[in-house]
Design an enzyme around this catalytic site. Sequence first.
Site, PDB file in Angstrom:
ATOM      1  N   HIS A   1     -71.589 -45.480  57.105  1.00  0.00           N
ATOM      2  CA  HIS A   1     -72.247 -44.228  57.496  1.00  0.00           C
ATOM      3  C   HIS A   1     -73.579 -44.013  56.787  1.00  0.00           C
ATOM      4  O   HIS A   1     -74.411 -43.219  57.239  1.00  0.00           O
ATOM      5  CB  HIS A   1     -71.309 -43.024  57.282  1.00  0.00           C
TER       6      HIS A   1
ATOM      7  N   HIS B   1     -72.599 -49.627  50.976  1.00  0.00           N
ATOM      8  CA  HIS B   1     -73.728 -48.695  51.152  1.00  0.00           C
ATOM      9  C   HIS B   1     -75.020 -49.213  50.505  1.00  0.00           C
ATOM     10  O   HIS B   1     -76.060 -49.319  51.156  1.00  0.00           O
ATOM     11  CB  HIS B   1     -73.398 -47.328  50.535  1.00  0.00           C
TER      12      HIS B   1
ATOM     13  N   LYS C   1     -69.252 -41.914  39.372  1.00  0.00           N
ATOM     14  CA  LYS C   1     -68.626 -40.605  39.536  1.00  0.00           C
ATOM     15  C   LYS C   1     -68.677 -39.847  38.210  1.00  0.00           C
ATOM     16  O   LYS C   1     -68.841 -40.437  37.141  1.00  0.00           O
ATOM     17  CB  LYS C   1     -67.173 -40.772  39.995  1.00  0.00           C
TER      18      LYS C   1
ATOM     19  N   GLU D   1     -72.835 -39.176  41.753  1.00  0.00           N
ATOM     20  CA  GLU D   1     -71.933 -38.111  42.182  1.00  0.00           C
ATOM     21  C   GLU D   1     -71.480 -37.302  40.969  1.00  0.00           C
ATOM     22  O   GLU D   1     -71.263 -37.863  39.884  1.00  0.00           O
ATOM     23  CB  GLU D   1     -70.692 -38.684  42.882  1.00  0.00           C
TER      24      GLU D   1
END
Length: 797
Positions: free
Chosen positions: A209, A272, A365, A248
Amino acid sequence: MKHPGLWKMLTVAMCVALVGCLQAQELRGHVSIVLLGATGDLAKKYLWQGLFQLYLDEVGKDHSFSFHGAALTAPEQGWKLMAKALESLSCPSDMAPSHCAELKDQFLRLSQYRQLKTAEDYRTLSKDIEAQVKQEDLREAGRIFYFSVPPFAYVDIARNINSSCRPGPGAWLRVVFEKPFGHDHLSAQQLATELGSFFQEEEMYRVDHYLGKQAVAQILPFRDQNRKALDGLWNRHHVERVEIIMKETVDAEGRISFYEEYGVIRDVLQNHLTEILMLVAMELPLNVSSSAAVLQHKLEAFRGLRGLNKGSAVVGQYQAYSAQARRELQKPEGFHSLTPTFAGVLVHVDSLRWEGVPFTLMSGKALDERVGYVRVLFKNQAFCIQHERHWAPEQSPCLPRQIIFHIGHGELSHPAILVSRNLFRPSLPAHSWAEVQERPGLRVLGRPLSDFYAYSPLRERDAYSILLSHIFHGRKESFITTENLLASWDFWTPLLDSLAHEVPRLYPGGADTGCLLDLELNGGHLSFSQQQPEQLVPGPGSAPKPSDFQVLRARYRESPLISAWPEELISRLASDIEASALQAVQHFGKFHLALSGGSSPIALFQQLAMGHYSFPWAHTHLWLVDERCVPLSDPDSNFQGLQAHLLQHIRLPYYNIHPMPVHLHQRLCAEEDQGAQTYAGEISALVANSSFDLVLLGMGTDGHTASLFPQSPTGLDGEQLVVLTQSPFRPHQRMSLSLPLINRAKKVAVLVMGRTKRDITMLVSRVGQEPRKWPISGVLPSSGQLVWYMDYEAFLG
């Protein structure tokens, strides 16, 4: 009638137009879209909205639609769950509410739920689609099946679609898959083979995506529209480095079971960030609208990626992760996970365009901010006399020169493309991108927004709506082909294997992490800038630090031994080699150095390349101690390792480089090609008395050295200088310097590193000179010096 000819022409034109309209109506295509996993999280958050946006974009054009939500849930319960997801559908902000309500009502009438479990269910679906097409006097254009289900379900569903739900002749089929596409190269290959038995390559659309995010989707068009300005800039002569970043703030809580299996590299970097890397690094096709050309150029870029090793990456884990894993996975109290939640990886592209340019990929993260961007930083040789406050952004060459594809979030908060004003004013499509209004006080990567020409989309669109549109229109360039998928896994799997038992650096998370994860580029190495504080090391007591130990000098097998921590040991060996080189050049005008391959000397090669600027490379001849019988360009070739970690970083005359001739007459190590004799002749011609100034050896866990192996007499005695040998390990065929030739050297250095060498180190310390059992025991220069270099783990365990 004054102009009968004119009337006749008008009549014919009207007839042709009328026939065309009737044909268009007759050929109007119907598309059925089946969303598998229609009640799942991805469908609720993104896919139904993306399908609705597709309907808004295409309604009233050449196709009619039906939307089939499918899952394993029974029909009544499934429809309730699906209806709840459809309640949240929204229209673009510039659409009138009444028109929105009308289109939403149409979409809901075209959407239905059905349970798909058995082959019979798929046959029924196919018959219903055919009946609808016939009843409404339509032509079936094609069917889209979107697999929003776990990968373990792919094969059964694919089998049912292939056997029971393919459209008839003249209609296309498109099947869409979500990641993960395997766990490593082998599992990806197995899944690809299974799916390939049901579908053609042109029918499969693997979704990443990130390729639908607006700033990412604009990278190739931006490069194309600004070819003239970028042609002279987009290369190693002008680009200092490239950063591809996704940070993130959230942690992995609630997804620990997935994260324990995949970790941050498989979750983000392998897909990605690698796809983005390809868009930046690939050669630009003449026609960027050609899917085939884009995909082919992307595959060629994959093939140019230099192999990764352990020194290419650093990994970290936020401190609370192991406790979360114990709780979610019901692990015992002593469980500590090695799964990385942070990774930085240094990538190099071996091409004329990008040679030597570092590409840094980073994701993690529980970090201090949520942001994603690609930053191309250009070299800057300018020196400005005036104070910075007098620098004009459009003119000053001293301001940083960079292009940033801002993917989203961060202080800017929206997708954007930013080009430093001292580079050029970029060209972007005026119908979809507009210049960003000045926002005083806003800074992007440390610079005020006013430093840039900044553009953002006129209308923000979700990545899935863009990708669904591309699927509908058959635009394959936004998706991952089987070849590209396997090329990516081929690139990443060796690194993942090497990091499988690596203990990640612990970090507190959020702003408290401070500088603990800051990275430093050092030649072909990536490392953390700072030592990890002791209190972050898990377990009781404090871990010993390298500074707690001095270099140990002793004797081993009656020869000098130097032992230290790996970094200090490599530094000492590199310095000793440099000292030998300077001495040889001073006395004889040249230095003949023979180097072994394998993984142990890589750090030494990097140290010599990046930390020894007084080394007399111009007067040095490099020889190989041994070579695998593979082409020199093969990743398994010792010469390829030497090239990657040393040769490309130093200025050595090409005629001073002496690879072993293992590949002659399109054959590998054929006796009749006399490659060993050729190399021996070259040594005799160039090296006085065939006595190297220094030979670097290693020691295998079985006691082998060079490519001289136990239980094999080849090369252990006799007159031959260079021999062909057989290794118990693949590739089996080798070429090696013989033991008599090694023992003619003025100095032999044996480098032994790692805990796995502890047992053989102990054994060899107690045996005599028995080279048929332990070839390393036969190393004893007849008139030169032997020095052992061992790290503490190999020497002390």
